[in-house]
Scaffold this active site. Structure first.
Site, PDB file in Angstrom:
ATOM      1  N   SER A  17       0.857  -1.190   0.000  1.00 12.62           N
ATOM      2  CA  SER A  17       0.000   0.000   0.000  1.00 12.62           C
ATOM      3  C   SER A  17       0.891   1.237   0.000  1.00 12.62           C
ATOM      4  O   SER A  17       1.687   1.422  -0.916  1.00 12.62           O
ATOM      5  CB  SER A  17      -0.943  -0.051   1.202  1.00 12.62           C
ATOM      6  OG  SER A  17      -1.804   1.044   1.192  1.00 12.62           O
ATOM      7  N   HIS A  44      -2.734  -0.460  -3.372  1.00  9.15           N
ATOM      8  CA  HIS A  44      -3.918   0.393  -3.206  1.00  9.15           C
ATOM      9  C   HIS A  44      -3.734   1.679  -3.998  1.00  9.15           C
ATOM     10  O   HIS A  44      -2.841   2.463  -3.709  1.00  9.15           O
ATOM     11  CB  HIS A  44      -4.129   0.718  -1.718  1.00  9.15           C
ATOM     12  CG  HIS A  44      -4.421  -0.498  -0.902  1.00  9.15           C
ATOM     13  ND1 HIS A  44      -4.073  -0.595   0.422  1.00  9.15           N
ATOM     14  CD2 HIS A  44      -5.020  -1.662  -1.227  1.00  9.15           C
ATOM     15  CE1 HIS A  44      -4.454  -1.792   0.886  1.00  9.15           C
ATOM     16  NE2 HIS A  44      -5.025  -2.456  -0.100  1.00  9.15           N
ATOM     17  N   ASP A 137      -4.653  -4.613   5.524  1.00  7.35           N
ATOM     18  CA  ASP A 137      -5.064  -5.455   4.393  1.00  7.35           C
ATOM     19  C   ASP A 137      -3.946  -6.449   4.075  1.00  7.35           C
ATOM     20  O   ASP A 137      -2.780  -6.089   4.049  1.00  7.35           O
ATOM     21  CB  ASP A 137      -5.351  -4.557   3.173  1.00  7.35           C
ATOM     22  CG  ASP A 137      -6.059  -5.320   2.061  1.00  7.35           C
ATOM     23  OD1 ASP A 137      -6.665  -6.372   2.346  1.00  7.35           O
ATOM     24  OD2 ASP A 137      -6.004  -4.854   0.903  1.00  7.35           O
TER      25      ASP A 137
END
Lengths: 201, 288
Positions: A17, A44, A137
């Protein structure tokens, strides 16, 4: 289970991310053009992004980098980035599937969604990697990869631009390898029996 | 004996067993209820099925199967889980810009146009279209058919009520899509909900329709089927594309999702993408 170096892997999945662009650049530029297995990446990105990141990485790497297409068959020596605003999943026959299911962990694409499907598709023939990022995540998905017999790698939190994602993963499991970004390309080459390319950029 | 079992029977992994259970259940559901999920893409279907299972009181799908095949209410609950679709108004603003600038001018040359949203979910895209047509001066000259497999979703689409916190995103999308008015003109805020202006529902027909088993809709000028076929396997995709094709008038437009394309499809030669990466395809006149 055989020693990691003697195992046969069919795919690599990477979740990243915050700090992802720099991290991916560092790893992917150091992989050879003939890296023997496909690499699937969820990073992301903003929902309206185009495939600019894939194009940028492709122009800087020897290995081929592209945005994942719907129903695409996985090929060796190729890096597939999940497209913005879609989840990326993989099926047992090595076919990529996209979905617009609701965000998971506030993210679409979500690392957990990719990892979970890859763990089911590839079982012990999978390498799962969690890199720098905010949030959590990917940690659940990484655990599923471990439970399916896959090999798990986590970036050393001390080495990560944002240490939250690696830390959350480490709360759930002890990885097979805890490495810095600089060590990762050589490790991947060793695990897949390829010659490591010295990063010239 | 133990070796025999190990090598012969009982060697399926947990994941292979789940795939088998899904297959068996889908066959049963098709025979009992007529809903056909047998050709849905495995990975996304499995994800939805395991999610439904984890929210249920059943340990396995085999355990759930007995009741799913006997209790329509429970099946409807599963159906909702399998077909759940999230949408937003003016999703992919650049796509709606293309509609406004490149497709609507063609539609204006017809005295009356028919538009089909195949897989409309809770109606966001259909209402976006109604707004677009109104702003482009086509009021009274169109009818929009918006269909979905799930009756409950259609009921919600008819209501046109959305959570207020979604409206910020809808408004941003609308502006990026080249909206000509103030988006606030199109809804009324009540408490934490927004109600879409009921006049947008004129000439907008919501109905249930199952792309996998139902017949075509005649003579559409524009069909939108975005991010619906990504859940289907290749053979069902071909089947549904044929259905859409036979519902589309020659010279009409077919719109797919941002990551979908007609490349490698049997019907590819009948269509031209109006420009690369728009996922807006025009049906040629010469195609049967």
């Amino acid at each position: 289970m055989a020693a990691p170096e003697n195992r046969i892997f069919k795919a690599v999945v990477i979740g990243v991310s915050t700090g992802g662009v720099m991290a991916l650049k560092q790893i992917l530029t150091a992989l050879p053009a003939d890296f023997p297995i496909p690499i699937l990446v969820v990073t992301h990105i903003t929902p309206t992004a185009d495939d600019g990141l894939a194009q940028l990485l492709n122009s800087q790497c020897s290995i081929r980098v592209k945005e994942a297409d719907e129903e695409e068959l996985l090929a060796p020596a190729t890096v597939y980035l999940a497209p913005a605003n879609y989840h990326l999943l993989v099926e047992r026959r090595g076919i990529l599937v996209l979905s617009v299911d609701p965000p998971v962990n506030f993210a679409r694409p979500s690392v957990d969604v990719l990892f979970e499907s890859a763990a089911e598709a590839f079982g012990h023939s999978l390498i799962g990697i969690i890199l720098t990022g905010a949030g959590h995540d990917g940690s659940r998905g990484l655990l599923q990869i471990r439970q399916a017999g896959g090999l798990v790698i986590v970036q050393d939190p001390a080495d990560a631009e944002m240490d939250s994602m690696p830390r959350k993963a480490l709360e759930l499991l002890v990885p097979d390898y805890l490495v810095s970004l600089a060590e990762l390309p050589a490790l991947l080459c060793r695990l897949t029996h390829t010659t490591h390319q010295v990063n010239v950029i | 004996m133990r070796e025999y079992w190990k090598n012969g029977w009982g060697t399926m992994t947990a994941s292979e067993l789940i795939d088998l259970e899904i297959k068996l259940l889908m066959e049963g559901i098709f025979q009992v209820y007529g809903y056909d999920f047998r050709e849905y893409a495995e990975a996304s279907l499995r994800r939805r099925m395991t999610q439904w299972l984890s929210g249920s009181s059943f340990a396995t799908l085999s355990e759930a199967q007995s009741r799913l095949l006997r209790e329509p209410a429970l099946f409807e609950n599963l159906l909702r889980g399998i077909t759940v679709n999230v949408s937003e108004m003016f999703r992919d603003p650049s796509f709606f810009k293309v509609l406004r600038e490149r497709v609507i001018p063609h539609l204006k040359t017809y005295p009356f146009v028919r538009i089909w949203h195949a897989g409309c979910s809770t109606g966001e895209e259909a209402y976006s279209m109604a707004i677009l047509l109104r702003e482009e001066g086509m009021q009274g000259r169109y009818r929009i058919y918006a269909t979905d497999i799930d009756a409950e979703v259609i009921r919600r689409a008819q209501e046109g009520i959305y959570p207020l916190q979604e409206l910020q995103r809808f408004t941003r999308n609308y502006q990026q899509a080249g909206g000509k008015a103030s988006f606030a003109d199109y809804y009324t805020a009540r408490y934490n909900r927004a109600i879409i202006d009921p006049s947008l529902r004129e000439n907008l027909v919501f109905a249930t329709h199952n792309l996998a088993v139902d017949a075509d809709f005649g003579e559409m000028h524009l069909i939108l089927c975005r991010n619906v076929m990504i859940y289907f396997n290749p053979s069902l995709k071909e089947k549904v594309l044929n259905l859409l094709h036979s519902s589309l008038t020659p010279g009409g437009f077919l719109c797919l999702g941002a990551k979908e394309s007609l490349n490698y499809r049997q019907l590819a030669s009948c269509y031209n993408e109006i420009s690369p990466r728009t996922q807006v395809y025009r049906r040629s006149y010469g195609c049967p």
